[in-house]
Each structure stands twice: as structure tokens, then as C-alpha cells.
Design a protein around this motif. Structure first.
Motif, PDB file in Angstrom:
ATOM      1  N   SER A  69      -5.778  -2.197   5.958  1.00 44.72           N
ATOM      2  CA  SER A  69      -5.241  -1.485   7.129  1.00 44.72           C
ATOM      3  C   SER A  69      -6.057  -0.256   7.484  1.00 44.72           C
ATOM      4  CB  SER A  69      -3.787  -1.098   6.889  1.00 44.72           C
ATOM      5  OG  SER A  69      -2.988  -2.255   6.893  1.00 44.72           O
ATOM      6  N   HIS A  70      -6.252   0.641   6.517  1.00 43.89           N
ATOM      7  CA  HIS A  70      -6.988   1.879   6.800  1.00 43.89           C
ATOM      8  C   HIS A  70      -8.073   2.154   5.769  1.00 43.89           C
ATOM      9  CE1 HIS A  70      -2.762   2.486   8.340  1.00 43.89           C
ATOM     10  NE2 HIS A  70      -3.484   2.521   9.442  1.00 43.89           N
ATOM     11  N   THR A 100       2.862  -1.431   3.208  1.00 46.37           N
ATOM     12  CA  THR A 100       2.089  -2.385   3.985  1.00 46.37           C
ATOM     13  C   THR A 100       1.356  -3.378   3.077  1.00 46.37           C
ATOM     14  OG1 THR A 100       1.698  -0.646   5.611  1.00 46.37           O
ATOM     15  CG2 THR A 100       0.225  -2.547   5.696  1.00 46.37           C
ATOM     16  N   CYS A 120       0.836  -1.206   0.000  1.00 49.75           N
ATOM     17  CA  CYS A 120       0.000   0.000   0.000  1.00 49.75           C
ATOM     18  C   CYS A 120       0.870   1.255   0.000  1.00 49.75           C
ATOM     19  CB  CYS A 120      -0.904   0.006   1.222  1.00 49.75           C
ATOM     20  SG  CYS A 120      -2.037   1.413   1.235  1.00 49.75           S
ATOM     21  N   HIS A 159       0.115   4.075   1.056  1.00 47.17           N
ATOM     22  CA  HIS A 159      -0.175   4.952   2.191  1.00 47.17           C
ATOM     23  C   HIS A 159       0.932   4.910   3.229  1.00 47.17           C
ATOM     24  CE1 HIS A 159      -2.364   5.573   6.222  1.00 47.17           C
ATOM     25  NE2 HIS A 159      -1.948   6.732   5.780  1.00 47.17           N
ATOM     26  N   TYR A 160       1.379   3.728   3.575  1.00 47.39           N
ATOM     27  CA  TYR A 160       2.275   3.631   4.722  1.00 47.39           C
ATOM     28  C   TYR A 160       3.226   2.460   4.597  1.00 47.39           C
ATOM     29  CZ  TYR A 160       3.808   3.577   9.557  1.00 47.39           C
ATOM     30  OH  TYR A 160       4.578   3.608  10.691  1.00 47.39           O
ATOM     31  N   CYS A 202      -7.415  -1.558   0.695  1.00 47.34           N
ATOM     32  CA  CYS A 202      -6.374  -1.904   1.673  1.00 47.34           C
ATOM     33  C   CYS A 202      -7.040  -2.148   3.014  1.00 47.34           C
ATOM     34  CB  CYS A 202      -5.347  -0.783   1.781  1.00 47.34           C
ATOM     35  SG  CYS A 202      -4.081  -1.130   3.035  1.00 47.34           S
ATOM     36  N   ALA A 224      -8.164   2.444   2.388  1.00 48.85           N
ATOM     37  CA  ALA A 224      -7.997   3.170   1.111  1.00 48.85           C
ATOM     38  C   ALA A 224      -8.514   2.310  -0.037  1.00 48.85           C
ATOM     39  CB  ALA A 224      -6.527   3.526   0.891  1.00 48.85           C
TER      40      ALA A 224
END
Ligand code: FES
Length: 111
Positions: free
Chosen positions: A72-73, A51, A45, A47-48, A70, A75
Motif C-alpha cells: 500500500s505505502h 490493511t 499492516c 500502518h493503517y 507492504c 513500509a
């Protein structure tokens, strides 16, 4: 050099499938099938920290099956371009993976 991954028909239309990890690393790639076309990205990902995106094996799509998501958060990414359309990675895109569908219906990793 091309590495055989699977037959295109091993992936149902509208579904996603993970492959790898490749090169002894931890990075996987995934493919989304749309009819006779595929869209392939690294499972990282934007984003971060690269990930991994799926919460379980092959779970790369939202419930409607019309966007990559994603876990995780949350997106969301356009399947055809990898561009983030909603959420924490806006302005960023998934990195395309060098996976192609050959004329005889096989998926191969190039390079
Ligand atoms: S790590 Fe993917 S949305 Fe945050």
C-alpha cells in the motif's frame, strides 16, 4: 489444537506463502521461510487499519527478498522480528501469527 497448513518443503527457501483466511474472517497469515526456520505474521499492516499487505498472492517480500514489504505505502519490515525498519509504519511491528514448524517438517496453525 493444531491445524496442518503444508509441508515446510512446499515453501522454497527465502520465499513467502499466504494461508487462510482463518476463522471465517478475512484475515490471512503468511510465512517467510529462512532455511529450516519460519517467521509467521498476520497479513495486516500496522500502518493503517490492518490493511492486507500483498499486491498479489504470496508477494510479501521486496525485490531483494530481505525484507517484508507492504504494497500500500511501501513500509518495510524485518523478517525475523516483524519490526518496521523503513516507511509509514516506523515504530510499529507486524503481529506474530501462531504458526510453527513441527519436528517432522510440517507447518501448523496453533490454537
Ligand atoms: S497500509 Fe501498509 S504501509 Fe500503509
Amino acid at each position: 489444537m493444531a491445524r496442518f497448513l503444508c509441508k515446510l518443503d512446499d515453501i522454497a527457501d527465502g520465499e513467502a506463502r499466504a494461508f487462510g483466511p482463518f476463522d471465517g474472517g478475512r484475515t490471512k497469515a503468511f510465512v517467510v521461510r529462512k532455511g529450516e526456520h519460519i517467521h509467521a505474521y498476520w497479513d495486516a499492516c500496522p500502518h493503517y487499519g490492518d490493511t492486507p499487505m500483498a499486491w498479489r498472492t504470496d508477494a510479501y517480500l521486496n525485490a531483494a527478498g530481505d525484507r517484508i514489504v507492504c504494497a500500500s505505502h511501501g513500509a518495510e519490515f524485518e523478517i525475523e522480528t516483524g519490526r518496521c525498519l523503513l516507511g509509514a509504519a516506523l515504530g510499529k511491528s507486524l503481529r506474530p501469527a501462531p504458526i510453527e514448524a513441527t519436528a517432522n517438517g510440517e507447518l501448523v496453525l496453533k490454537g
